[in-house]
Each structure stands twice: as C-alpha cells, then as structure tokens.
Design a protein around this motif. Structure first.
Motif, mmCIF file in Angstrom:
data_model
loop_
_atom_site.group_PDB
_atom_site.id
_atom_site.type_symbol
_atom_site.label_atom_id
_atom_site.label_comp_id
_atom_site.label_asym_id
_atom_site.label_seq_id
_atom_site.Cartn_x
_atom_site.Cartn_y
_atom_site.Cartn_z
ATOM 1 N N VAL A 96 67.070 57.047 58.920
ATOM 2 C CA VAL A 96 66.502 57.690 57.734
ATOM 3 C C VAL A 96 65.987 56.671 56.727
ATOM 4 O O VAL A 96 64.886 56.822 56.183
ATOM 5 C CB VAL A 96 67.549 58.625 57.070
ATOM 6 N N LEU A 97 66.755 55.626 56.480
ATOM 7 C CA LEU A 97 66.350 54.658 55.454
ATOM 8 C C LEU A 97 65.123 53.852 55.852
ATOM 9 O O LEU A 97 64.414 53.335 54.984
ATOM 10 C CB LEU A 97 67.514 53.719 55.124
ATOM 11 N N GLY A 468 71.556 54.548 62.812
ATOM 12 C CA GLY A 468 70.846 54.828 61.558
ATOM 13 C C GLY A 468 71.645 55.641 60.561
ATOM 14 O O GLY A 468 71.155 55.969 59.477
ATOM 15 N N ASP A 469 72.907 55.971 60.884
ATOM 16 C CA ASP A 469 73.701 56.854 60.021
ATOM 17 C C ASP A 469 74.192 56.138 58.766
ATOM 18 O O ASP A 469 74.611 54.986 58.823
ATOM 19 C CB ASP A 469 74.901 57.408 60.796
ATOM 20 N N LEU A 470 74.169 56.881 57.654
ATOM 21 C CA LEU A 470 74.651 56.336 56.389
ATOM 22 C C LEU A 470 75.819 57.140 55.828
ATOM 23 O O LEU A 470 76.554 56.650 54.979
ATOM 24 C CB LEU A 470 73.497 56.310 55.374
ATOM 25 N N THR A 483 77.288 48.366 57.709
ATOM 26 C CA THR A 483 76.299 48.402 58.784
ATOM 27 C C THR A 483 74.919 48.116 58.190
ATOM 28 O O THR A 483 74.768 48.039 56.969
ATOM 29 C CB THR A 483 76.294 49.776 59.481
ATOM 30 N N LEU A 484 73.917 47.995 59.048
ATOM 31 C CA LEU A 484 72.551 47.723 58.563
ATOM 32 C C LEU A 484 72.029 48.792 57.596
ATOM 33 O O LEU A 484 71.408 48.442 56.588
ATOM 34 C CB LEU A 484 71.591 47.564 59.746
ATOM 35 N N PRO A 485 72.235 50.119 57.881
ATOM 36 C CA PRO A 485 71.757 51.108 56.911
ATOM 37 C C PRO A 485 72.375 50.937 55.522
ATOM 38 O O PRO A 485 71.673 51.083 54.514
ATOM 39 C CB PRO A 485 72.177 52.447 57.543
ATOM 40 N N LEU A 486 73.679 50.622 55.449
ATOM 41 C CA LEU A 486 74.325 50.424 54.146
ATOM 42 C C LEU A 486 73.784 49.158 53.472
ATOM 43 O O LEU A 486 73.522 49.150 52.257
ATOM 44 C CB LEU A 486 75.849 50.328 54.310
#
Length: 534
Positions: A96-97, A468-470, A483-486
């Motif tokens: 999403v991000l 991709g989950d946040l 994680t990368l999204p955060l």
C-alpha cells in the motif's frame, strides 16, 4: 465411504480458540455499556460516520468508473491489453505505501501536478491529504480490481449471443441493455460489497493520507488509542465496534451476492462488434486511457524517483538492512504458515464435500477466512491486550506479526487452493486407495506434483500481502524491530522524500521480484505432472 482426515479440524479449532481468546481480551478490557458509550460519544460517532462515508464514496467511485472501463476493455482489442490486465491484477496485492508514495509523487504538494500548476503561476486546487487523498488512493487500488471482476462477467457471455446481436444489427445501447447489463447487474452487489469492505478496513492508506482528526477511521482511532494514548479501554471498545460492523457487513454482502446463472454455449474468444461509430470509439478509448493514466504514472514515478543520490545513504544505513531482513523473514514465515494451515483445512473440507457433508465443509473453511470479519488490526489489538497481562508485548513482536500476517493470508490461500485440491481428490482418490498410498507419501507422489502451480500462486499472494502489510507492525513495531513498510512510513512522516523514494522502489522490486521468483521456482517442471502421475 472414506474416513475423514482430522488434521484440518484440529487446525480450525486452534484458529477459532486463538481468535476467541483475542476477542475475549478485547471484551474484558472494554468498558461496560460499550454500545451505549459509542452512540453517545461525539468522537466515536465521528470516526464511525467518516469510516462509512469514505468507504461509500470510495466504493461508488471505484465501481462506478470500473463499469465503463470493463465494458470498453471487453469491446476493444489493442497491443498490451493482456499486460494491462496483469497490471490491474497486481494493484490489490501491491504494498500500500508504495502506491501511496507514487500518488504523492504525482498529486502531492511538491508532485508533478503541483509543479505544473506552479509553472502556470497557479496553486494546486486540492490537497492530497484528508478525504481527497483517501479517495484517490482507494480508487487507484480498487478500480483495477473491480474492473477485472466485472470484465470476467462480460467475458463469460456465450459467443452465440454476440453473434446473434451482430446478426440482428443491434446498436451498442440495445446490446448493453439486453445482453451485457443483466450480467453486470448480477455481479455488481458482490463487487461493490467487496470494495466497500476493503475501503472500510483500509488502514495504511488512511494512516498515510488521513491528514488529521477530521479524516480518522475506526481502525486509525484504535491505533492512536493504544500506540499514542495508551488508552486500552478505548482501543478495546473501538476494536469490538469495528468487528461488529465488519461482521454485519460481511453477512449482508453474502446475502446480496447471488451466484451467477451459467449460460450454455461457448465463451466468446472473438469480439463481435455491433454497429460501431466514432462516438462509441471515443467513449471506449477515453475510459481505457483514463484508467491507464490512473494506474501507470504513480508506478512509473516510484521507479523514476527511486533512482536518486540519496540511494547510497539509504543502502549504507543499517536500519534499512534490518528492515529489509525483517520483512523477508516475516513474509516467508507467514506465507509458509498460511499455506500449511490452508492445505490442512482443505484436506478435511474436501473429504467432507465428497462424503456429502457440504455444510460441515463450508463451516470449517469459514473459520479459515475469519480474518475477513475480524480485521488484522482488531486481532493485533486483542493480542496486544492478551499478552500485556502475561509478558512484555514487544519481546514477542516478531512472532505476533508473523501469526497475524499468516491469518491475513489464509483466506486467499483457501480461495486459491479449494477447487484444485477438490479436483485432485476426485481424480486420484480411488487410485491412491487401491495402491495403499496415503499420508506423506501421497502428498509427495500425487498432491505436490498436481498442486505445485496453485500452491506456488497461493504462497506468492500471501508473501505479497505480508511483505507490504503495515497494520500489525504499526502496533508492535519498535526501534529494534521494524519492517520495510514501517520504515517507509517513518520516512514519509518525517518528509524525507528522496530516502522514501529509494525504499519505495526497493519494496516494489522486492515484492514483484519475489512473487515472480516463487512462482518460477515452484512451477519448474510442473507442466508434465499429469504425465508423471500416469
């Protein structure tokens, strides 16, 4: 009649117990007279109304625009159409991000559109933050998904009906009214309901683009109550409220979504255009061009913006590599657990189906998809409250994030593998019984060879969602574990746009690259599996 394997039953009981415990923690921590408090509290009223309002507008715009786009795509053939449809299929599982960053690069305060207005000595007439940004992002993610589903309905129209319309000399309007609209109308409640639910439970989009208290949804309010205010009662109360609303809507959607009647005849492989005109061509190409301009520029901007001088600084930062490592570990473990759990449930449910115990099979599969009714953030909140009374919550952050992401991927695993696993059982059950092949040997010799491709696809989809989950990491993440999204969200929050661009393109390439790699590796030599079995 064959005996039913019990493994799926025990797994389903484990999932149900886990969910009940987390919901129990919410109920215990929620104040009494909860519903009355929600009705009377102006803040709770506002976040509830805004959640419904933005979901309604998002669904209306996404499905409303998807109708003419799907209709145009069903009638026109062009170079790159199959590639465009593949791209449409990936937006739902796109981190999403990454999509949000692409939209900011186009429509943000310093994006391409703003630069164009500055060049014309004018100001950008809208802000990407708040309701405007939420609607743009939801249409970006959900219009391609809705288009794909509606296009499937149109492609299911038998070839004979297209020939008959051409033979009768029907115009576009008459063909749409008598042939195409009845098909679309059957699918519309289901598609609209799905998109509405996706927008209602949207967390990362609203978190990144919400822009303040006016644009706060229930899920964002849960996060703020626990993470910032440490108001556990408010967090628990809102989580229960979110779960009740999602459960009610899920049941309503299930009632509305009626199965489509199957028409006899072959599906259309050739386009039979009725009386065509310049106006209809302009109409179709206008919608197709509009959909391309909506989806492709943000993704291109992610790629273009990611190549900048800040890349060296990002790649030399240990925080980036820690986040990358954590993302890969979480996604791999969550996907593996989701696939093993889904296969276990389906082994039991397919046997029940073949023993004419359809209701029992439906119920056990419903337990596997329970996360659709209880969103990831609600489960995470319940877990947070449950673990808080026993241990240091953040010491178990990795395990919790993996488990929540596995549960979030489980419905897609079950949906992907249900039919293939049932077909394999129907085809080989008597052969395996006569040869005495069962247990692990049966899975290795028969199941794996026949199900390699759908299992690869299920694993890849779960991997894309998890990487991709946040929602889970936002609650349990810390300076030591992110994680990368955060990490990307933190960079966007501190307006480090060039660094965020590098992380965005990394996340995009990582998710697409891993998706392709997983399917390629697991699909190797899968073409000849039927020959091997024989």
């Amino acid at each position: 009649m064959h005996s039913t394997p019990k493994i799926g039953l025990w797994v389903a009981i484990g999932i149900a117990t886990f969910v009940v415990c987390t919901l129990g923690a919410l109920i215990i921590n929620a104040p009494s007279l909860a519903v009355g408090q929600i009705w009377n509290d102006p803040y709770y009223q506002h976040v509830t109304k805004f959640s419904f309002y933005q979901s309604f507008l998002s669904a209306l715009l996404s499905v409303g625009f998807a109708l003419p786009v799907a209709h145009a795509l069903s009638r026109r053939q062009f170079i790159g159409k199959s590639l465009l449809l593949k791209l449409f299929a990936t937006t739902l599982v796109l981190p999403v991000l990454v999509g949000v960053f692409g939209l900011l690069a186009i429509y943000g305060n310093s994006g391409l559109v703003a630069q164009l207005f500055n060049y014309l000595d004018s100001k950008l007439p809208f802000s990407i933050y708040g309701l405007n940004g939420i609607l743009i992002a939801h249409v970006f993610f959900n219009l391609p998904y809705a288009t794909r589903l509606l296009l499937q309905s149109l492609e299911a129209i038998p070839q004979e009906q297209h020939k008959l319309c051409a033979h009768l000399g029907m115009g576009h309007w008459d063909k749409f009214r008598w042939v195409e609209w009845p098909r679309l109308r059957q699918q519309l409640p289901h598609v609209t309901g799905l998109v509405f639910m996706l927008c209602f439970t949207s967390f990362a989009t609203v978190m990144a683009l919400g822009g303040g208290p006016k644009s706060t949804t229930i899920e964002l309010a849960i996060y703020q109550a626990i993470k910032f205010d440490f108001d556990l009662q408010a967090g628990a109360l809102l989580a229960i409220w979110q779960m009740l609303l999602c459960g009610t809507m899920a049941l309503a959607i299930q009632r509305l979504a009626k199965p489509m009647s199957v028409a006899s005849g072959s599906q259309a492989t050739t386009s039979y255009l009725v009386r065509d005109s310049i106006a209809s061509k302009c109409w179709d190409w206008g919608w197709i061009t509009g959909s391309i301009l909506l989806v492709i520029p943000p993704l291109l901007m992610v790629m273009v913006s990611g190549i900048n001088l800040q890349a060296l600084d990002v790649f030399s930062d240990s925080r980036f590599w820690q986040a990358l490592s954590a993302s890969i570990k979480v996604a791999t473990m969550a996907s593996a657990i989701a696939v093993v759990t889904g296969v276990s449930i389906l082994i039991t449910s397919r046997r029940w189906r073949l023993n004419a115990q359809t209701r029992k099979a439906d119920h056990i599969e419903l337990i596997g998809t329970i996360i659709l009714v209880t969103p990831g953030l609600v489960i995470s909140t319940g877990l947070f409250l449950l673990l808080l009374s026993f241990t240091d919550v953040f010491s178990l952050a990795f395990v919790v994030v993996v488990v929540v992401n596995a549960l979030m991927g489980l419905p897609y695993v079950i949906k992907t593998l249900a039919q293939p696993m049932l077909h394999v059982e129907q085809q080989y059950q008597y052969l395996c019984a006569s040869l005495g092949i069962k247990g692990w040997n049966r899975f290795k010799v028969v199941e794996w060879k026949a199900l390699k491709k759908p299992i690869a696809h299920a694993f890849a989809i779960s991997f894309m969602f998890a990487i991709g989950d946040l929602s889970a990491i936002a609650l349990f993440g810390s300076q030591e574990f992110r994680t990368l999204p955060l990490y990307l969200f933190q960079l966007l929050g501190s307006y480090q746009m060039e660094s965020a661009a590098v992380v965005s393109v990394t996340l995009l390439l990582l998710s697409i690259g891993c998706f392709t790699l997983i399917e390629t590796l697991l699909n190797a030599n899968s073409k000849g599996h039927h020959a091997d079995l024989k």
